[in-house]
Write a protein that holds these residues in place. Structure first.
Motif, mmCIF file in Angstrom:
data_model
loop_
_atom_site.group_PDB
_atom_site.id
_atom_site.type_symbol
_atom_site.label_atom_id
_atom_site.label_comp_id
_atom_site.label_asym_id
_atom_site.label_seq_id
_atom_site.Cartn_x
_atom_site.Cartn_y
_atom_site.Cartn_z
ATOM 1 N N UNK A 1 0.561 -1.047 0.328
ATOM 2 C CA UNK A 1 0.160 -0.054 -0.037
ATOM 3 C C UNK A 1 0.577 0.910 -0.337
ATOM 4 N N UNK A 2 1.919 1.551 0.778
ATOM 5 C CA UNK A 2 2.301 2.604 0.615
ATOM 6 C C UNK A 2 3.756 2.516 -0.439
ATOM 7 N N UNK A 3 3.743 1.623 -1.374
ATOM 8 C CA UNK A 3 4.408 1.485 -2.612
ATOM 9 C C UNK A 3 3.947 1.924 -3.021
ATOM 10 N N UNK A 4 1.567 1.906 -3.588
ATOM 11 C CA UNK A 4 1.326 2.523 -4.002
ATOM 12 C C UNK A 4 0.992 3.286 -4.302
ATOM 13 N N UNK A 5 1.308 3.919 -2.569
ATOM 14 C CA UNK A 5 0.959 5.662 -2.523
ATOM 15 C C UNK A 5 2.201 6.427 -3.284
#
Length: 363
Positions: A85-89
C-alpha cells in the motif's frame, strides 16, 4: 471473476460463519514464508518484493505449505506484504536482508512536500497493485478448490508507523511524534490509507480471495485511549465500507478478520468492530477471551510462536492448553499461532503442531 473449481474444504468458512463444525480449522500467519527450504529454491535470485510482483512466483510460494502440509491446514494466504500500500502511494520500500523493510525516504513532517504529494495523489490501487490480483487469481486456479484463499492488508495505524519510522522500530519516536504533535494530519493520513485498504481488499475479493485479514501489527504501541482514537475508528471504517464496496462490485460478502497484536485491552471493542473474526496474540488467555467475546465473534489464535523452538513435548502441552481454553474448538475458534511463524523454525515442528491440533480435537 474467473470461474474457479468448487471448494472441497470449506471448514474455515463454515467456522467463520459461526457454524458448529467437526473440528477447528487451522492455518498460521506468515504461512507462505521463509521458514520453508523450498521457499528459497522458488525465490532464486529475486528479492522479496520481486517475488511479490511476480504472480507465478507468489502463487508458487503460497501453495508450498498447502502441498507440504497436505490435509493438515485449512486455508492458504497469498504471498504478499502489507507494505505494498505505501508503495502504491508512491513511497519506496526495500526489503533489506537480516534487517527487514526499509523506507529510504520516510515521511518527516506534514510540512514536507512528500506528505503533501501523497495526500494529493489520486492512488489507483487497481493499476498499482494489479500484480497482487493476478497472483490471487492464479493461486485460486492452482488450488483447484483444495482450501480457501486469504487476502490481506495492513491496518492504517501500522502502515502509518512504517511510513514515518522508515522501517521497524523499538522506540517508535517518529510515530509518537506524529501522534501527539500532528494529530489532525495523522488522522488525515490514516483516513487516506483506510480508503485505499477498502478498495485494495475489494479488488482482492474480485480476484478470488474468499476471506480477508487486516493486520494491525503495531497496535501494542498505542495506549488504550490512543488505540480508540487512532486505530479502532479506521479498522471500523474498513469493516463498514468493505461490504458496501463488494455490493457495488456485485460480489459476495466475505468474512473479515482483524488482528491487532498487543491490543489485549481492546478485545471487547474489537468484538464490536464489525469483523466476524478477531485474532488473538499469545498474551491473551483463551478462556478469558472466550468469556469477553461471549459469542459475538469467532476467535482466532493463539499459541506462542516460540513454542515451535521447544520440541514436541512443549508443543503438545501448549496445544492441550489452547484447545482446553477454547472449549474444544467445535464452534467459534480458528486454530492459529498468536503471531507469524518466526525464523529458524523447523518445518517438521510446525507439522507436529498441526498434527497435535488434529489429534486433540478429533471427534
Amino acid at each position: 471473476m474467473s470461474n474457479f473449481e468448487t471448494l472441497q474444504n470449506d471448514l474455515l468458512l463454515r467456522t467463520a460463519r459461526g457454524e458448529h463444525v467437526e473440528r477447528p480449522p487451522i492455518w498460521v500467519m506468515r504461512q507462505a514464508g521463509r521458514y520453508l527450504p523450498e521457499y528459497h529454491e522458488a525465490k532464486g535470485d529475486n528479492d522479496f518484493f520481486a517475488c511479490c510482483r511476480s504472480p507465478e512466483i507468489a502463487s508458487t510460494l503460497t501453495l508450498q505449505p498447502i502441498d507440504r502440509y497436505d490435509g493438515l491446514i485449512d486455508a492458504a494466504i497469498i504471498f504478499s506484504d502489507i507494505l505494498v500500500i505505501p508503495q502504491a502511494m508512491g513511497m519506496t520500500v526495500e526489503m533489506v536482508d537480516k534487517k527487514g523493510p526499509h523506507f529510504p525516504d520516510p515521511l518527516k513532517s506534514p510540512q514536507d512536500q512528500q506528505y503533501k504529494d501523497i495526500m494529493a495523489r489520486d492512488v489507483d490501487v487497481a493499476k498499482e497493485l494489479d500484480y497482487v490480483y493476478k497472483a490471487i487469481t492464479m493461486t485460486r486456479q492452482k488450488l483447484k478448490g483444495r482450501v480457501p484463499l486469504f487476502g490481506f492488508c495492513g491496518a492504517p495505524w501500522t502502515l502509518l508507523c512504517y511510513m514515518v519510522e522508515g522501517g521497524g522500530s523499538k522506540l517508535f519516536v517518529q510515530s509518537k511524534t506524529w501522534l501527539y504533535k500532528f494529530p489532525n494530519e495523522s488522522r488525515d493520513l490514516l483516513m487516506k490509507i483506510s480508503k485505499l485498504c477498502v478498495e485494495y481488499l475489494a479488488l482482492q475479493v474480485q480476484a478470488g480471495a474468499q476471506i480477508v485479514q487486516v493486520f494491525d501489527s503495531w497496535a501494542a504501541e498505542l495506549s488504550p485511549s490512543s488505540f480508540k482514537d487512532l486505530s479502532l475508528p479506521y479498522l471500523c471504517y474498513i469493516s463498514a465500507h468493505l461490504p458496501q464496496r463488494l455490493r457495488e462490485l456485485k460480489l459476495d460478502i466475505v468474512p473479515m478478520v482483524v488482528f491487532a497484536k498487543g491490543a489485549w485491552y481492546a478485545l471487547d471493542d474489537l468484538c464490536n468492530s464489525g469483523y466476524q473474526i478477531v485474532g488473538l496474540d499469545w498474551l491473551q488467555d483463551p478462556a478469558e477471551a472466550l468469556k469477553i467475546a461471549n459469542g459475538r465473534v469467532v476467535l482466532q489464535g493463539n499459541a506462542d510462536p516460540g513454542v515451535l523452538y521447544g520440541g514436541k513435548e512443549a508443543i503438545t502441552a501448549v496445544v492441550k492448553e489452547m484447545v482446553r481454553g477454547f472449549g474444544g474448538g467445535k464452534q467459534g475458534w480458528i486454530a492459529n499461532l498468536g503471531h507469524g511463524v518466526t525464523p529458524f523454525v523447523d518445518p517438521e515442528d510446525l507439522k507436529f503442531f498441526f498434527e497435535e491440533i488434529h489429534r486433540l480435537t478429533a471427534s
